[in-house]
Scaffold this motif. Structure first.
Motif, PDB file in Angstrom:
ATOM      1  N   GLU A   7       0.702  -1.322   0.070  1.00  0.00           N
ATOM      2  CA  GLU A   7      -0.152  -0.214  -0.126  1.00  0.00           C
ATOM      3  C   GLU A   7       0.923   1.383   0.045  1.00  0.00           C
ATOM      4  OE1 GLU A   7      -3.173   0.174  -0.515  1.00  0.00           O
ATOM      5  OE2 GLU A   7      -3.168  -2.131  -0.652  1.00  0.00           O
ATOM      6  N   ILE A   8       1.910   1.268   0.743  1.00  0.00           N
ATOM      7  CA  ILE A   8       2.909   2.498   0.845  1.00  0.00           C
ATOM      8  C   ILE A   8       3.427   2.560  -0.691  1.00  0.00           C
ATOM      9  CG2 ILE A   8       4.978   3.372   1.635  1.00  0.00           C
ATOM     10  CD1 ILE A   8       4.263   2.041   4.333  1.00  0.00           C
ATOM     11  N   ALA A   9       3.867   1.447  -1.412  1.00  0.00           N
ATOM     12  CA  ALA A   9       4.560   1.753  -2.688  1.00  0.00           C
ATOM     13  C   ALA A   9       3.392   2.311  -3.618  1.00  0.00           C
ATOM     14  CB  ALA A   9       5.135   0.361  -3.077  1.00  0.00           C
ATOM     15  N   GLU A  10       2.204   1.810  -3.634  1.00  0.00           N
ATOM     16  CA  GLU A  10       1.299   1.934  -4.639  1.00  0.00           C
ATOM     17  C   GLU A  10       0.721   3.668  -4.286  1.00  0.00           C
ATOM     18  OE1 GLU A  10      -1.780  -0.757  -4.942  1.00  0.00           O
ATOM     19  OE2 GLU A  10      -0.499  -2.077  -6.168  1.00  0.00           O
ATOM     20  N   THR A  11       0.896   3.933  -2.889  1.00  0.00           N
ATOM     21  CA  THR A  11       0.457   5.428  -2.726  1.00  0.00           C
ATOM     22  C   THR A  11       1.263   6.412  -3.297  1.00  0.00           C
ATOM     23  OG1 THR A  11      -0.613   4.768  -0.552  1.00  0.00           O
ATOM     24  CG2 THR A  11       0.135   6.858  -0.734  1.00  0.00           C
ATOM     25  N   PHE A  12       2.656   6.114  -3.292  1.00  0.00           N
ATOM     26  CA  PHE A  12       3.510   6.946  -3.859  1.00  0.00           C
ATOM     27  C   PHE A  12       3.544   6.948  -5.218  1.00  0.00           C
ATOM     28  CE2 PHE A  12       5.313   6.868   0.541  1.00  0.00           C
ATOM     29  CZ  PHE A  12       5.705   8.321   0.669  1.00  0.00           C
ATOM     30  N   ASN A  13       3.361   5.688  -5.792  1.00  0.00           N
ATOM     31  CA  ASN A  13       3.564   5.623  -7.335  1.00  0.00           C
ATOM     32  C   ASN A  13       2.120   6.199  -7.979  1.00  0.00           C
ATOM     33  OD1 ASN A  13       6.047   4.370  -7.682  1.00  0.00           O
ATOM     34  ND2 ASN A  13       5.180   2.533  -6.873  1.00  0.00           N
ATOM     35  N   LEU A  35      -1.438   2.070 -12.950  1.00  0.00           N
ATOM     36  CA  LEU A  35       0.100   2.001 -12.250  1.00  0.00           C
ATOM     37  C   LEU A  35      -0.019   1.386 -10.834  1.00  0.00           C
ATOM     38  CD1 LEU A  35       3.179   2.604 -12.895  1.00  0.00           C
ATOM     39  CD2 LEU A  35       3.010   4.737 -11.564  1.00  0.00           C
ATOM     40  N   GLU A  36      -0.438   0.099 -10.752  1.00  0.00           N
ATOM     41  CA  GLU A  36      -0.795  -0.563  -9.643  1.00  0.00           C
ATOM     42  C   GLU A  36       0.684  -1.454  -9.490  1.00  0.00           C
ATOM     43  OE1 GLU A  36      -3.219  -0.585  -7.050  1.00  0.00           O
ATOM     44  OE2 GLU A  36      -3.707   1.368  -8.019  1.00  0.00           O
ATOM     45  N   THR A  37       1.613  -0.863  -8.715  1.00  0.00           N
ATOM     46  CA  THR A  37       3.053  -1.572  -8.797  1.00  0.00           C
ATOM     47  C   THR A  37       3.071  -2.986  -8.215  1.00  0.00           C
ATOM     48  OG1 THR A  37       3.650  -0.305  -6.965  1.00  0.00           O
ATOM     49  CG2 THR A  37       4.049   0.653  -9.119  1.00  0.00           C
ATOM     50  N   GLY A  38       2.147  -2.998  -7.159  1.00  0.00           N
ATOM     51  CA  GLY A  38       2.192  -4.489  -6.388  1.00  0.00           C
ATOM     52  C   GLY A  38       1.346  -5.625  -6.913  1.00  0.00           C
ATOM     53  N   ASP A  39       0.063  -5.101  -7.767  1.00  0.00           N
ATOM     54  CA  ASP A  39      -0.576  -6.159  -8.363  1.00  0.00           C
ATOM     55  C   ASP A  39       0.080  -6.911  -9.471  1.00  0.00           C
ATOM     56  OD1 ASP A  39      -2.348  -4.494  -6.728  1.00  0.00           O
ATOM     57  OD2 ASP A  39      -3.800  -4.046  -8.410  1.00  0.00           O
ATOM     58  N   VAL A  40       1.010  -6.280  -9.968  1.00  0.00           N
ATOM     59  CA  VAL A  40       1.640  -7.058 -11.022  1.00  0.00           C
ATOM     60  C   VAL A  40       2.371  -8.281 -10.358  1.00  0.00           C
ATOM     61  CG1 VAL A  40       3.531  -7.113 -12.487  1.00  0.00           C
ATOM     62  CG2 VAL A  40       2.127  -5.144 -12.279  1.00  0.00           C
ATOM     63  N   ILE A  41       2.646  -8.395  -9.447  1.00  0.00           N
ATOM     64  CA  ILE A  41       3.529  -9.473  -8.527  1.00  0.00           C
ATOM     65  C   ILE A  41       2.778 -10.374  -7.595  1.00  0.00           C
ATOM     66  CG2 ILE A  41       5.789 -10.022  -7.107  1.00  0.00           C
ATOM     67  CD1 ILE A  41       6.920  -7.199  -8.532  1.00  0.00           C
ATOM     68  N   GLU A  42       1.695  -9.900  -7.002  1.00  0.00           N
ATOM     69  CA  GLU A  42       0.881 -10.506  -6.164  1.00  0.00           C
ATOM     70  C   GLU A  42       0.573 -11.777  -6.490  1.00  0.00           C
ATOM     71  OE1 GLU A  42      -2.718  -8.331  -5.271  1.00  0.00           O
ATOM     72  OE2 GLU A  42      -1.896  -6.934  -3.816  1.00  0.00           O
ATOM     73  N   GLY A  43       0.863 -12.880  -5.343  1.00  0.00           N
ATOM     74  CA  GLY A  43       0.615 -14.388  -5.815  1.00  0.00           C
ATOM     75  C   GLY A  43       1.624 -15.100  -6.381  1.00  0.00           C
ATOM     76  N   LEU A  44       2.419 -14.287  -6.807  1.00  0.00           N
ATOM     77  CA  LEU A  44       3.852 -15.043  -7.483  1.00  0.00           C
ATOM     78  C   LEU A  44       4.603 -15.918  -6.386  1.00  0.00           C
ATOM     79  CD1 LEU A  44       4.876 -12.563 -10.225  1.00  0.00           C
ATOM     80  CD2 LEU A  44       3.483 -14.662 -10.722  1.00  0.00           C
ATOM     81  N   PRO A  45       5.269 -16.806  -6.835  1.00  0.00           N
ATOM     82  CA  PRO A  45       6.070 -17.710  -5.536  1.00  0.00           C
ATOM     83  C   PRO A  45       7.033 -16.608  -4.900  1.00  0.00           C
ATOM     84  CG  PRO A  45       6.145 -18.896  -7.708  1.00  0.00           C
ATOM     85  CD  PRO A  45       5.628 -17.363  -8.107  1.00  0.00           C
ATOM     86  N   HIS A  46       7.656 -15.624  -5.440  1.00  0.00           N
ATOM     87  CA  HIS A  46       8.505 -14.801  -4.720  1.00  0.00           C
ATOM     88  C   HIS A  46       7.949 -13.335  -4.550  1.00  0.00           C
ATOM     89  CE1 HIS A  46      11.689 -17.895  -4.672  1.00  0.00           C
ATOM     90  NE2 HIS A  46      11.273 -18.152  -6.077  1.00  0.00           N
ATOM     91  N   ASP A  47       6.708 -13.145  -4.394  1.00  0.00           N
ATOM     92  CA  ASP A  47       6.174 -11.961  -4.250  1.00  0.00           C
ATOM     93  C   ASP A  47       6.672 -11.074  -2.970  1.00  0.00           C
ATOM     94  OD1 ASP A  47       4.797 -13.321  -2.090  1.00  0.00           O
ATOM     95  OD2 ASP A  47       2.769 -12.672  -2.811  1.00  0.00           O
ATOM     96  N   VAL A  48       7.328 -11.620  -1.931  1.00  0.00           N
ATOM     97  CA  VAL A  48       8.043 -10.900  -0.649  1.00  0.00           C
ATOM     98  C   VAL A  48       9.465 -11.228  -0.963  1.00  0.00           C
ATOM     99  CG1 VAL A  48       6.019 -10.926   0.462  1.00  0.00           C
ATOM    100  CG2 VAL A  48       7.509 -12.756   0.605  1.00  0.00           C
ATOM    101  N   PHE A  49      10.160 -10.005  -0.237  1.00  0.00           N
ATOM    102  CA  PHE A  49      11.387 -10.304  -0.168  1.00  0.00           C
ATOM    103  C   PHE A  49      11.974  -9.995   1.194  1.00  0.00           C
ATOM    104  CE2 PHE A  49      15.835  -8.392  -0.778  1.00  0.00           C
ATOM    105  CZ  PHE A  49      16.425  -9.459  -1.671  1.00  0.00           C
ATOM    106  N   PRO A  50      12.183 -11.271   1.771  1.00  0.00           N
ATOM    107  CA  PRO A  50      12.643 -11.294   3.236  1.00  0.00           C
ATOM    108  C   PRO A  50      14.038 -10.304   3.657  1.00  0.00           C
ATOM    109  CG  PRO A  50      12.483 -13.393   2.691  1.00  0.00           C
ATOM    110  CD  PRO A  50      12.514 -12.537   1.787  1.00  0.00           C
ATOM    111  N   ILE A  51      13.856  -9.348   4.516  1.00  0.00           N
ATOM    112  CA  ILE A  51      14.976  -8.553   4.926  1.00  0.00           C
ATOM    113  C   ILE A  51      15.058  -8.634   6.531  1.00  0.00           C
ATOM    114  CG2 ILE A  51      15.975  -6.279   4.908  1.00  0.00           C
ATOM    115  CD1 ILE A  51      14.194  -5.759   2.297  1.00  0.00           C
ATOM    116  N   THR A  52      16.319  -8.878   7.178  1.00  0.00           N
ATOM    117  CA  THR A  52      16.537  -9.055   8.561  1.00  0.00           C
ATOM    118  C   THR A  52      17.286  -7.920   8.819  1.00  0.00           C
ATOM    119  OG1 THR A  52      16.203 -11.381   8.665  1.00  0.00           O
ATOM    120  CG2 THR A  52      17.366 -10.296  10.511  1.00  0.00           C
ATOM    121  N   MET A  53      16.700  -7.252   9.594  1.00  0.00           N
ATOM    122  CA  MET A  53      17.451  -5.964  10.451  1.00  0.00           C
ATOM    123  C   MET A  53      17.303  -5.702  11.760  1.00  0.00           C
ATOM    124  SD  MET A  53      16.762  -2.955   7.710  1.00  0.00           S
ATOM    125  CE  MET A  53      15.798  -2.036   8.398  1.00  0.00           C
TER     126      MET A  53
END
Length: 102
Positions: A7-13, A35-53
């Motif tokens: 939602e944050i990405a799509e709000t800015f785009n 320009l729905e930047t997340g809708d393109v990738i939703e549901g794909l096997p790698h739709d998220v990218f784990p980041i540890t901080m």
């Protein structure tokens, strides 16, 4: 966290939900003309990218870049990417579709 990052990405785009694009059909079968930047990738096997901080793991969603929507070939983004942060999720640009992706 995934839904929030999406939602944050799509709000800015597309803050006013009026950024029209050529009709596109994403690898997940979704077809749209905005320009729905997340809708393109939703549901794909790698739709998220784990980041540890700092001992926490976040799962922001990968997003399609403008070069994917604009059908720029090769992509003018860094390293020829069409998606971010995982640049391998979208290996090529969108292909122009007819009205309503038919």
């Amino acid at each position: 966290m995934t839904a929030l990052s999406h939602e944050i990405a799509e709000t800015f785009n597309d803050p006013f939900v009026n950024n029209t694009t050529p009709w596109w059909l994403s690898p997940n079968g979704n077809g749209q003309d905005n320009l729905e930047t997340g809708d393109v990738i939703e549901g794909l096997p790698h739709d998220v990218f784990p980041i540890t901080m700092n001992g926490y793991t976040y799962h922001p969603q990968n997003e399609a870049l403008l070069q994917w929507f604009a059908e720029v070939t090769p992509s003018s983004a860094i390293h020829g990417a069409y998606s971010y942060p995982d640049t391998t999720v979208l290996p090529s640009a969108a292909t122009r579709q007819r009205l309503n992706c038919q």
